[in-house]
Structure formats: C-alpha cells, structure tokens
Design a protein around this motif. Structure first.
Motif, PDB file in Angstrom:
ATOM      1  N   ILE A   5      -2.088  11.390  -6.335  1.00 21.33           N
ATOM      2  CA  ILE A   5      -1.835  12.011  -5.711  1.00 21.33           C
ATOM      3  C   ILE A   5      -0.524  12.355  -6.071  1.00 21.33           C
ATOM      4  CG2 ILE A   5      -3.277  10.966  -3.697  1.00 21.33           C
ATOM      5  CD1 ILE A   5      -0.612   9.927  -3.011  1.00 21.33           C
ATOM      6  N   GLU A   6       0.231  13.655  -5.353  1.00 16.80           N
ATOM      7  CA  GLU A   6       1.473  14.257  -5.246  1.00 16.80           C
ATOM      8  C   GLU A   6       2.051  13.836  -5.062  1.00 16.80           C
ATOM      9  OE1 GLU A   6       2.632  18.522  -5.158  1.00 16.80           O
ATOM     10  OE2 GLU A   6       1.589  18.218  -7.184  1.00 16.80           O
ATOM     11  N   ILE A   7       3.111  12.997  -5.199  1.00 18.46           N
ATOM     12  CA  ILE A   7       4.451  12.742  -4.800  1.00 18.46           C
ATOM     13  C   ILE A   7       5.843  13.791  -4.272  1.00 18.46           C
ATOM     14  CG2 ILE A   7       6.437  10.705  -4.731  1.00 18.46           C
ATOM     15  CD1 ILE A   7       4.406   8.698  -5.964  1.00 18.46           C
ATOM     16  N   GLY A   8       5.592  14.710  -5.545  1.00 22.58           N
ATOM     17  CA  GLY A   8       6.095  15.694  -5.622  1.00 22.58           C
ATOM     18  C   GLY A   8       6.439  16.570  -7.024  1.00 22.58           C
ATOM     19  N   ARG A   9       7.222  17.354  -6.798  1.00 17.90           N
ATOM     20  CA  ARG A   9       6.221  18.193  -8.605  1.00 17.90           C
ATOM     21  C   ARG A   9       6.787  17.706  -9.444  1.00 17.90           C
ATOM     22  NH1 ARG A   9       8.671  24.441  -7.176  1.00 17.90           N
ATOM     23  NH2 ARG A   9       8.212  24.152  -4.654  1.00 17.90           N
ATOM     24  N   GLY A  10       7.401  16.382  -9.810  1.00 16.11           N
ATOM     25  CA  GLY A  10       7.754  15.734 -10.656  1.00 16.11           C
ATOM     26  C   GLY A  10       7.501  14.433 -10.676  1.00 16.11           C
ATOM     27  N   LYS A  11       6.186  14.052 -10.019  1.00 11.91           N
ATOM     28  CA  LYS A  11       5.521  12.647 -10.176  1.00 11.91           C
ATOM     29  C   LYS A  11       4.204  12.725  -9.497  1.00 11.91           C
ATOM     30  CE  LYS A  11       6.551   8.101 -12.181  1.00 11.91           C
ATOM     31  NZ  LYS A  11       6.754   8.632 -13.655  1.00 11.91           N
ATOM     32  N   ARG A  12       3.264  12.152 -10.405  1.00  8.63           N
ATOM     33  CA  ARG A  12       1.969  11.616  -9.545  1.00  8.63           C
ATOM     34  C   ARG A  12       1.631  10.232  -9.203  1.00  8.63           C
ATOM     35  NH1 ARG A  12      -0.925  16.311  -8.385  1.00  8.63           N
ATOM     36  NH2 ARG A  12      -3.009  14.568  -9.076  1.00  8.63           N
ATOM     37  N   GLY A  13       0.923  10.074  -8.502  1.00  7.14           N
ATOM     38  CA  GLY A  13       0.879   8.446  -8.445  1.00  7.14           C
ATOM     39  C   GLY A  13      -0.469   8.336  -8.482  1.00  7.14           C
ATOM     40  N   ARG A  14      -1.637   6.486  -8.189  1.00  9.97           N
ATOM     41  CA  ARG A  14      -2.462   6.305  -7.701  1.00  9.97           C
ATOM     42  C   ARG A  14      -2.332   6.263  -6.405  1.00  9.97           C
ATOM     43  NH1 ARG A  14      -6.475   1.921  -8.534  1.00  9.97           N
ATOM     44  NH2 ARG A  14      -4.758   0.974  -9.505  1.00  9.97           N
ATOM     45  N   ARG A  15      -3.491   6.520  -5.196  1.00  5.96           N
ATOM     46  CA  ARG A  15      -2.764   5.432  -4.202  1.00  5.96           C
ATOM     47  C   ARG A  15      -3.635   4.559  -3.741  1.00  5.96           C
ATOM     48  NH1 ARG A  15      -2.224   3.631   0.351  1.00  5.96           N
ATOM     49  NH2 ARG A  15      -3.214   4.250   2.483  1.00  5.96           N
ATOM     50  N   ALA A  16      -2.898   2.923  -3.477  1.00  4.08           N
ATOM     51  CA  ALA A  16      -3.676   1.715  -3.621  1.00  4.08           C
ATOM     52  C   ALA A  16      -3.262   1.365  -2.216  1.00  4.08           C
ATOM     53  CB  ALA A  16      -2.794   1.003  -4.563  1.00  4.08           C
ATOM     54  N   TYR A  17      -4.873   0.277  -2.136  1.00  7.78           N
ATOM     55  CA  TYR A  17      -4.668  -0.482  -0.714  1.00  7.78           C
ATOM     56  C   TYR A  17      -3.932  -1.302  -0.534  1.00  7.78           C
ATOM     57  CZ  TYR A  17      -7.112   4.055  -0.041  1.00  7.78           C
ATOM     58  OH  TYR A  17      -7.470   5.526  -0.189  1.00  7.78           O
ATOM     59  N   SER A  18      -3.648  -2.284   0.612  1.00 14.62           N
ATOM     60  CA  SER A  18      -3.423  -3.288   0.764  1.00 14.62           C
ATOM     61  C   SER A  18      -4.692  -4.219   1.335  1.00 14.62           C
ATOM     62  CB  SER A  18      -2.475  -4.065   1.388  1.00 14.62           C
ATOM     63  OG  SER A  18      -2.640  -3.621   3.044  1.00 14.62           O
ATOM     64  N   LEU A  19      -4.588  -5.686   1.190  1.00  7.41           N
ATOM     65  CA  LEU A  19      -6.178  -5.736   2.701  1.00  7.41           C
ATOM     66  C   LEU A  19      -6.040  -5.060   3.499  1.00  7.41           C
ATOM     67  CD1 LEU A  19      -5.630  -9.673   1.138  1.00  7.41           C
ATOM     68  CD2 LEU A  19      -7.714  -7.682   0.290  1.00  7.41           C
ATOM     69  N   ASP A  20      -4.562  -5.190   4.155  1.00  8.14           N
ATOM     70  CA  ASP A  20      -4.638  -4.741   5.687  1.00  8.14           C
ATOM     71  C   ASP A  20      -5.218  -3.661   5.656  1.00  8.14           C
ATOM     72  OD1 ASP A  20      -3.348  -6.959   6.249  1.00  8.14           O
ATOM     73  OD2 ASP A  20      -1.536  -6.047   6.280  1.00  8.14           O
ATOM     74  N   ASP A  21      -5.734  -2.759   4.684  1.00  9.03           N
ATOM     75  CA  ASP A  21      -6.077  -1.282   4.894  1.00  9.03           C
ATOM     76  C   ASP A  21      -7.745  -1.514   4.811  1.00  9.03           C
ATOM     77  OD1 ASP A  21      -3.516  -0.122   4.890  1.00  9.03           O
ATOM     78  OD2 ASP A  21      -3.272  -0.295   3.041  1.00  9.03           O
ATOM     79  N   GLY A 269      -0.170 -12.981  -0.632  1.00  8.21           N
ATOM     80  CA  GLY A 269      -0.834 -11.839   0.341  1.00  8.21           C
ATOM     81  C   GLY A 269      -1.662 -12.517   0.929  1.00  8.21           C
ATOM     82  N   MET A 270      -2.669 -13.578   1.226  1.00 10.30           N
ATOM     83  CA  MET A 270      -3.721 -14.178   1.919  1.00 10.30           C
ATOM     84  C   MET A 270      -3.584 -15.854   2.889  1.00 10.30           C
ATOM     85  SD  MET A 270      -5.899 -13.931  -0.995  1.00 10.30           S
ATOM     86  CE  MET A 270      -5.373 -14.858  -2.142  1.00 10.30           C
ATOM     87  N   GLY A 271      -2.651 -15.524   4.091  1.00 12.45           N
ATOM     88  CA  GLY A 271      -2.616 -16.030   4.842  1.00 12.45           C
ATOM     89  C   GLY A 271      -3.178 -16.092   6.092  1.00 12.45           C
ATOM     90  N   THR A 272      -4.369 -15.341   6.012  1.00 16.83           N
ATOM     91  CA  THR A 272      -5.283 -15.599   7.466  1.00 16.83           C
ATOM     92  C   THR A 272      -6.567 -15.864   6.620  1.00 16.83           C
ATOM     93  OG1 THR A 272      -5.765 -13.733   7.607  1.00 16.83           O
ATOM     94  CG2 THR A 272      -3.270 -14.513   8.831  1.00 16.83           C
ATOM     95  N   SER A 273      -7.334 -16.319   7.128  1.00 19.06           N
ATOM     96  CA  SER A 273      -8.578 -16.336   6.546  1.00 19.06           C
ATOM     97  C   SER A 273      -9.529 -14.954   6.238  1.00 19.06           C
ATOM     98  CB  SER A 273     -10.064 -17.001   7.958  1.00 19.06           C
ATOM     99  OG  SER A 273      -9.594 -16.318   9.405  1.00 19.06           O
ATOM    100  N   GLY A 274      -8.750 -13.638   6.750  1.00 19.46           N
ATOM    101  CA  GLY A 274      -9.580 -12.282   7.412  1.00 19.46           C
ATOM    102  C   GLY A 274      -8.723 -12.208   6.092  1.00 19.46           C
TER     103      GLY A 274
END
Length: 378
Positions: A5-21, A269-274
């Motif tokens: 995704i475009e972060i701004g005119r000079g930088k692009r980045g990949r969308r990443a997801y946490s376990l909460d997402d 980052g895995m503090g719970t059973s979920g």
C-alpha cells in the motif's frame, strides 16, 4: 497481485496483520474435543502438546522445566540466566520481585543489569542440565548467538537433547568487522543434536535459516509482553503475517530440499489461549510461551515477568512486568479453568477450537479458514 500500500508519495509498504487482527471461522463439521490430538514431534522427540517454554528466568527454572516436561511440553532453560550465574539464585529472584513497582523505572533496570553481570559458570550449566536429565524429561537449553561459541561444548557435553539458539533476531549471515561471526550452517552440521534457531520475522530470513539445517525456526521479533523493541528500535513484525510468511518458506524449502520438514515455532505475543489457537491456524507447528507460563504458581518470577532485553547492558528494551498468578502449571495448561480471559486451560481451549472447526490434529488445523477481523476491544 500486490500486497503493498502507498504510505506516501515516496514510500510503499506491505500490510501486515497481528494475531488480534484475524479470527478463525467454523466450518460445516464439528468434533468431540476428546477425539482431537494436539501431540507434536520434532526430530526423535515426541510431546503430547505443542508448547515450548521460553528460556526466561521468570518462567523457567530447572524444576519448572521438569514439571512442564512431565506434563508433556518442553521446558527450555536460559543458560545465560540466573541459574547459571548463581549457585542459589532464589535470593536474587526475590530481590527482583521486590524492586519498586513502577513501569519503565531506570532504577529497576539498573539493578537488574547489575545482577546479571555476575559471570556465567560453566559448571553450573552442567549441573542444571544434569538435574533435568536425571528427572527423565527431554533436556533443552538456550544460548544467544553471541554466547554460543563460548559455551556450546559445555552444553553438548552435559547431554542436552535439543539446543536452542535464540535472539531478538538471528540471521544466517551476520556481518562483523570486529570478530568472526557464528557460522550457523557449519555449527549445526557439526552438532549431533537438533537445533532450534530464531527469531525470524519473514520469508527470506526464515528460508536462509532453514538452509542451515535447523530442525525448527522461531518466528517473532520483540513481540512479547516484556519487550519494548518497537519503541526503542522502531522494529516490529505483526505475528499473524510473520507466521504465515515463515510457513510459506517451510513449504518452499520442502520442495527445494526434497522433502525436509522444518518446524515453525511461534515465539512471542501469545499471552492467551486464543493467541495460541490463531498462531497454529496461521501455520505454526508449536508455540513458545513466556508470559502465559510465568502466570503459573511454580514460575520462578512469582507473577513477575522479564526477558533478556530487560537487562541488556547497553540498550535495555524490555520491562519487568507484573502478569500475576493464575494457578498451578497443570491448571494453566489443562484446567479446570477458573478464568474467562484465556489465561487458564490453554490446551483445553486449543482442543475445543479444533473440535469446533472440525479438525482432528494440528497439521489439519493449519488449513482452517480465517478472516481479517480487527477488533478495537477484546
């Protein structure tokens, strides 16, 4: 298809997801939880649950590692921790627990740095691992890449079954002008025991670690309850995407190597059973737990939790945190649970989730459907 995704005119980045997402989606079939298998095997060592204890002084002592081993998991002892620096570290553990209760306290950090400056005693490495071996459990110990060359002969001579090389991030190619770095490929080839190495936070670094001959790769980068790596270094890797990327590296490495399977172990980052359930759904074979086990009555920290980052001599990037106490280790893992927040009966929750979605073992469960479903609350 691009995931950037475009972060701004000079930088692009990949969308990443946490376990909460992410969330797991039930399918057309359900099972009885009693018919579900959560057993796991790495190399010749079999375990009745996919739980590895993080090598952290607040969560694992030799006695706690033995207890976990008898319950069907794998306890990993920090061979650079208090148990190899002090003959009897109980007074040190008591002092750390009694330090002023204040988050981000420079005084707490300074005192912990002082306590961890005591030298590592090779004879204590031998003594601690022998204690675990005499109890009849699988013996595992951990060193950082910086200390591996110095102490690995002692560790192997003591009879370790599984050797863990664990750092904030570990690469197969470390460049240094000052000293000869650890050659992971040569090192692992010369050892007679399976090696688990990490952390790795993406496809390419994980693939390179797999090519060194590692039996397992730890996935994660400063994502645990005690770390402040994101604030200190600006580096973070959301776990759901990281696990999926490393699982893809495992798949491609199997094709490249003619069928050699490298285990993917989610670490941090895995503090719970979920969180545990979703980590396996994203492709992990097992999970390495710190705070979840630090809540057990047997944990050396007695409700306080900290990692190696908290006492780094030059750039501490971790806190000592109060995670509280849930109950005995067996209750934390197998129940019966008395907490509704996913901190007890971790394995029972995993079984029920697998049964609810119709899967009978962990490898099958890695194929479960998931959706991206960010939550603002719990």
């Amino acid at each position: 298809m691009t995931y950037e995704i475009e972060i701004g005119r000079g930088k692009r980045g990949r969308r990443a997801y946490s376990l909460d997402d992410i969330a797991i989606v039930p399918n057309r079939r359900t099972r009885d939880p009693k018919d579900v298998s959560v057993s796991w095997q790495i190399d010749a060592y079999q375990f009745s649950m996919p739980v590895i204890a993080a090598p952290m002084d607040s969560a694992m002592s030799p006695a706690t590692a033995i207890t976990l081993g008898k319950l069907g998991g794998l306890g990993v002892l920090d061979l650079e921790g208090l148990w190899t620096r002090y003959e009897d570290p109980q007074a040190i553990l008591d002092e750390i627990g009694a330090l002023q209760d204040e988050t981000n306290s420079p005084a707490v950090t300074r005192r912990m740095q002082e306590l961890y400056q005591a030298p590592i005693q090779p004879e204590l490495i031998t003594t601690r691992l022998a204690e675990m071996r005499d109890a009849g459990v699988t013996v595992a110990g951990s060193l950082t890449p910086q200390r591996t060359q110095e102490h690995y002969k002692t560790v192997v001579a003591a009879g370790v079954d599984i050797f863990v090389i664990r750092g904030t991030t570990v690469s197969a190619e470390h460049v240094s002008k000052d000293h000869e770095p650890l050659n992971l490929k040569q090192f692992i080839y010369e050892l007679d025991v399976p090696v688990i190495v990490g952390g790795a936070a993406g496809y390419t670094p994980a693939l390179h670690l797999m090519r060194t001959g590692a039996a397992g790769v730890l996935v994660g980068f400063g994502g645990g309850a005690t770390t402040t790596t994101r604030r200190a270094l600006g580096i973070h890797s959301p776990m759901a995407s990281a696990i999926s990327d490393v699982a893809a590296a495992r798949r491609d490495y199997m094709d490249e190597s003619g069928g050699r399977y490298v285990h993917v172990i989610a670490d941090g980052g895995m503090g719970t059973s979920g969180d545990i359930v979703k980590a396996i759904a994203m492709g992990a074979d097992a999970v390495m737990l710190g705070s979840a086990l630090a809540r057990a009555e047997e944990a050396p920290g007695k409700g306080w939790h900290w990692g190696q980052e908290a006492h780094h001599l030059e750039l501490p990037r971790g806190d000592r945190v109060n995670v509280g106490t849930v109950g005995p280790l067996e209750e934390v893992l197998f129940g019966p649970g008395h907490h509704t927040n996913g901190t007890s009966n971790l394995i029972g929750a995993l079984r029920r989730s697998m049964a609810t979605t119709g899967y009978s073992d962990l490898k099958e469960f890695q194929r479960v459907d998931v959706v991206v479903s960010p939550y603002e609350g719990n």
